[in-house]
Design an enzyme around this catalytic site. Structure first.
Site, PDB file in Angstrom:
ATOM      1  N   SER A   1       0.937  -1.081   0.121  1.00  0.00           N
ATOM      2  CA  SER A   1      -0.054   0.090   0.061  1.00  0.00           C
ATOM      3  C   SER A   1       0.798   1.162  -0.089  1.00  0.00           C
ATOM      4  CB  SER A   1      -0.742   0.120   1.227  1.00  0.00           C
ATOM      5  OG  SER A   1      -0.190   0.338   2.458  1.00  0.00           O
ATOM      6  N   LYS A   2       0.332   2.207  -0.396  1.00  0.00           N
ATOM      7  CA  LYS A   2       0.946   3.524  -0.419  1.00  0.00           C
ATOM      8  C   LYS A   2       1.035   4.046   1.135  1.00  0.00           C
ATOM      9  CE  LYS A   2       1.789   5.533  -4.686  1.00  0.00           C
ATOM     10  NZ  LYS A   2       1.689   4.362  -5.467  1.00  0.00           N
ATOM     11  N   ARG A   3       1.864   4.882   1.153  1.00  0.00           N
ATOM     12  CA  ARG A   3       1.906   5.512   2.482  1.00  0.00           C
ATOM     13  C   ARG A   3       0.742   6.363   3.027  1.00  0.00           C
ATOM     14  NH1 ARG A   3       6.189  10.398   4.339  1.00  0.00           N
ATOM     15  NH2 ARG A   3       4.944  11.242   6.227  1.00  0.00           N
ATOM     16  N   LYS A   4       0.337   5.927   4.196  1.00  0.00           N
ATOM     17  CA  LYS A   4      -1.006   6.355   4.719  1.00  0.00           C
ATOM     18  C   LYS A   4      -0.876   7.535   5.658  1.00  0.00           C
ATOM     19  CE  LYS A   4      -3.064   1.972   5.165  1.00  0.00           C
ATOM     20  NZ  LYS A   4      -3.439   1.056   6.122  1.00  0.00           N
TER      21      LYS A   4
ATOM     22  N   GLU B   1       5.377   2.038   7.835  1.00  0.00           N
ATOM     23  CA  GLU B   1       4.281   2.903   7.924  1.00  0.00           C
ATOM     24  C   GLU B   1       4.453   3.724   9.207  1.00  0.00           C
ATOM     25  OE1 GLU B   1       0.526   1.814   5.386  1.00  0.00           O
ATOM     26  OE2 GLU B   1       0.876   0.452   7.250  1.00  0.00           O
TER      27      GLU B   1
END
Ligand code: GLU
Length: 504
Positions: free
Chosen positions: A258-261, A276
């Site tokens: 996943s992309k940085r949240k 993260e």
């Protein structure tokens, strides 16, 4: 049930995605046990599923373990006496032992085609059979049938010949386990048609040959244990001690990167990947502590303890097999605690990459800026994460600040009165040396002289110099900004107030 050998524990991730929080907690418990007992902590990469392989995940796993301070004694990049530590480099060993099992009658080659297995599954589903799985067709081929299949060159897998009757009991030191019916385990595959072993087979062979004494892993593997136990029995190998710990994150979705949240305030859901947490500004010290209290307690009186304290006290049997995840607010609280424990110089170092990213500055330029060491002690108390610093101190690093001029008008004063107060303060500041010891009493006296509440005067100055209502303590901020920029910003604010006045 304990082992008499020197403790050897392992973390055995499959490189199928970024290293996730659940994996980190399992690694932490293994590491703690190794360090507590003076044993060894091994990192083994279970890369036998070619279809799910994600290249970045290996480096991410290594980086995450290093960041958490979970150093391993044997594994990728450092080697060791029991290598190689990548399963993909151990294929001859698996073949040697699958052949051994075949010779001993504990395994057999299965030639069933995908089509046959598909049809079988459909048939079983139609009959609503309980234990779906392979029907053991190839287990009972005659020598002649087998030779004929070999002669066709059909692709084969190797399957384990599970005992057809009886039950398998096994001990997990953290929980009571009911025995399993052997007939439920339908001759699982050990070697796939691509020549790679399945997880179960490689895992058992490696745990044995790497002399692993204790298996501490997520409880999603509990249902695999009956097969593992029977493999150990077939080989006549001594079994390790098992301890399955509860999941703290659903591993589904772990495979996708996943992309940085960005964390949203008030959201208590845990972030998924270790990276993260690092990117969100959590300290490894806090993460270590946070992961440890998810299922283990150092003492009934406190949740805060150091790495050394945990090592001194940790034992597998004290893991709570029922404990689940904790909320993010607990981590925020711990992180604030560990941030306050840092020396300002250390905190400054750790803030550099976060601030540099927020400001768009090169790290070296920021490190050389004299304002930084002045500001760090001012914000240390207020930070929950390293990522919080940017919006508190950016005013000292940008050429221009912008804000709503209305913010310059102090509560209970008009724009004209605020302007007059600012002009007086400006004149006073232009003649003073810029130290907190000088500025603070001088500005407090000025407030009295002007019959203003300190909050009114300081509020105007805070907005004029930082562009914010909430900023680090005023006097320290002015010192960090320096006289020249402070005075220039006063001039700018006075113009804004004059425009406001003219417009009203
Ligand atoms: N490769 C497995 C995983 O990714 C290892 C499980 C175990 O520790 O036996 O979780």
């Amino acid at each position: 049930m304990t082992s008499n050998h020197p403790v050897r524990v392992r973390m055995a991730p499959s490189p199928t995605g970024y290293f996730h929080l659940g994996g980190a907690r399992t690694a932490l418990f293994n590491w703690l046990y190794a360090r507590h007992t003076g044993g060894k902590f091994i990192l083994r990469i279970e890369d036998t599923d070619q279809t799910r392989y994600v290249p970045e995940s290996l480096q991410d796993t290594i980086d995450s373990l290093r960041w958490l301070g979970l150093d391993y004694d044997e594994g990728p990049e450092i080697g060791g006496d029991y290598g190689p530590y990548f399963q993909s480099q151990r294929l001859p060993l698996y073949h040697q032992w699958s052949e051994w099992l075949i010779r001993e009658g504990h395994a057999y080659r299965c030639y069933c085609s995908e089509e046959r297995l598909d049809a079988l599954r459909k048939e079983q589903a139609a009959r609503k059979e309980d234990a779906l799985g392979y029907d053991r067709h190839c287990r009972f081929l005659t020598t002649r049938e087998r030779a004929e299949m070999e002669a066709t060159g059909a692709r084969a897998v190797v399957r384990f010949a599970m005992p057809l009757e009886g039950q398998t009991a096994f001990v997990d030191i953290l929980r009571k386990m009911k025995p399993w019916e052997n007939s439920q385990v339908r001759d699982p595959i050990l070697i796939k048609s691509d020549g790679f072993p399945t997880y179960h087979f490689a895992n058992v062979v490696d745990d044995h040959f790497m002399a692993i004494t204790h298996i501490l892993r997520g409880d999603e593997w509990l249902s695999s244990v009956p097969l593992h136990v029977n493999l150990y029995r077939a080989f006549g190998w001594e079994m390790p001690v098992y301890a399955h710990v509860p999941l703290i994150l659903d591993p589904s979705g772990v495979g996708k990167l996943s992309k940085r949240k960005k964390r949203t305030e008030g959201n208590e859901d845990l972030l998924t990947f270790v990276r993260e947490y690092r990117d969100a500004g959590y300290l490894p010290e806090a993460m270590f502590n946070f992961l440890a209290v998810m299922g283990w307690a150092y003492s009934p009186d406190t949740d805060l303890f150091s790495r050394e304290q945990a090592v001194a006290k940790f034992d597998i049997v004290d893991i709570n097999p029922a404990a689940g995840a904790l909320p993010m607010s607990k981590l925020d609280w711990m992180n604030g605690h560990y941030i306050r424990q840092l020396s300002p110089a250390d905190l400054g170092e750790r803030l550099l990459p976060f601030l540099a990213e927020d400001l768009g500055w090169p790290v070296a330029a920021l490190a050389a800026d004299p304002a930084l060491p002045l500001l760090v002690p001012l914000i240390q108390e207020r930070l929950k994460t390293l990522a919080d610093a940017g919006e508190l101190v950016d005013f000292a690093f940008v050429a221009e600040i912008s804000y709503d001029p209305q913010m310059l008008v102090a509560k209970g004063l008009t724009a004209a009165q605020s302007l007059a107060a600012l002009e007086t303060a400006h004149r006073l500041l232009s003649g003073l040396p810029f130290t907190v010891e000088v500025l603070e009493p001088a500005l407090r006296d000025l407030a009295v002289e002007l019959s203003l509440k300190p909050g009114q005067l300081f509020g105007i100055l805070r907005v004029a110099t930082t562009g914010k209502n909430v900023a680090p303590p005023l006097f320290g901020s002015l010192v960090a900004l320096g006289r020249e920029r402070t005075l220039a910003r006063c001039t700018q604010a006075e113009q804004l107030l004059r425009q406001l006045e003219a417009g009203s």
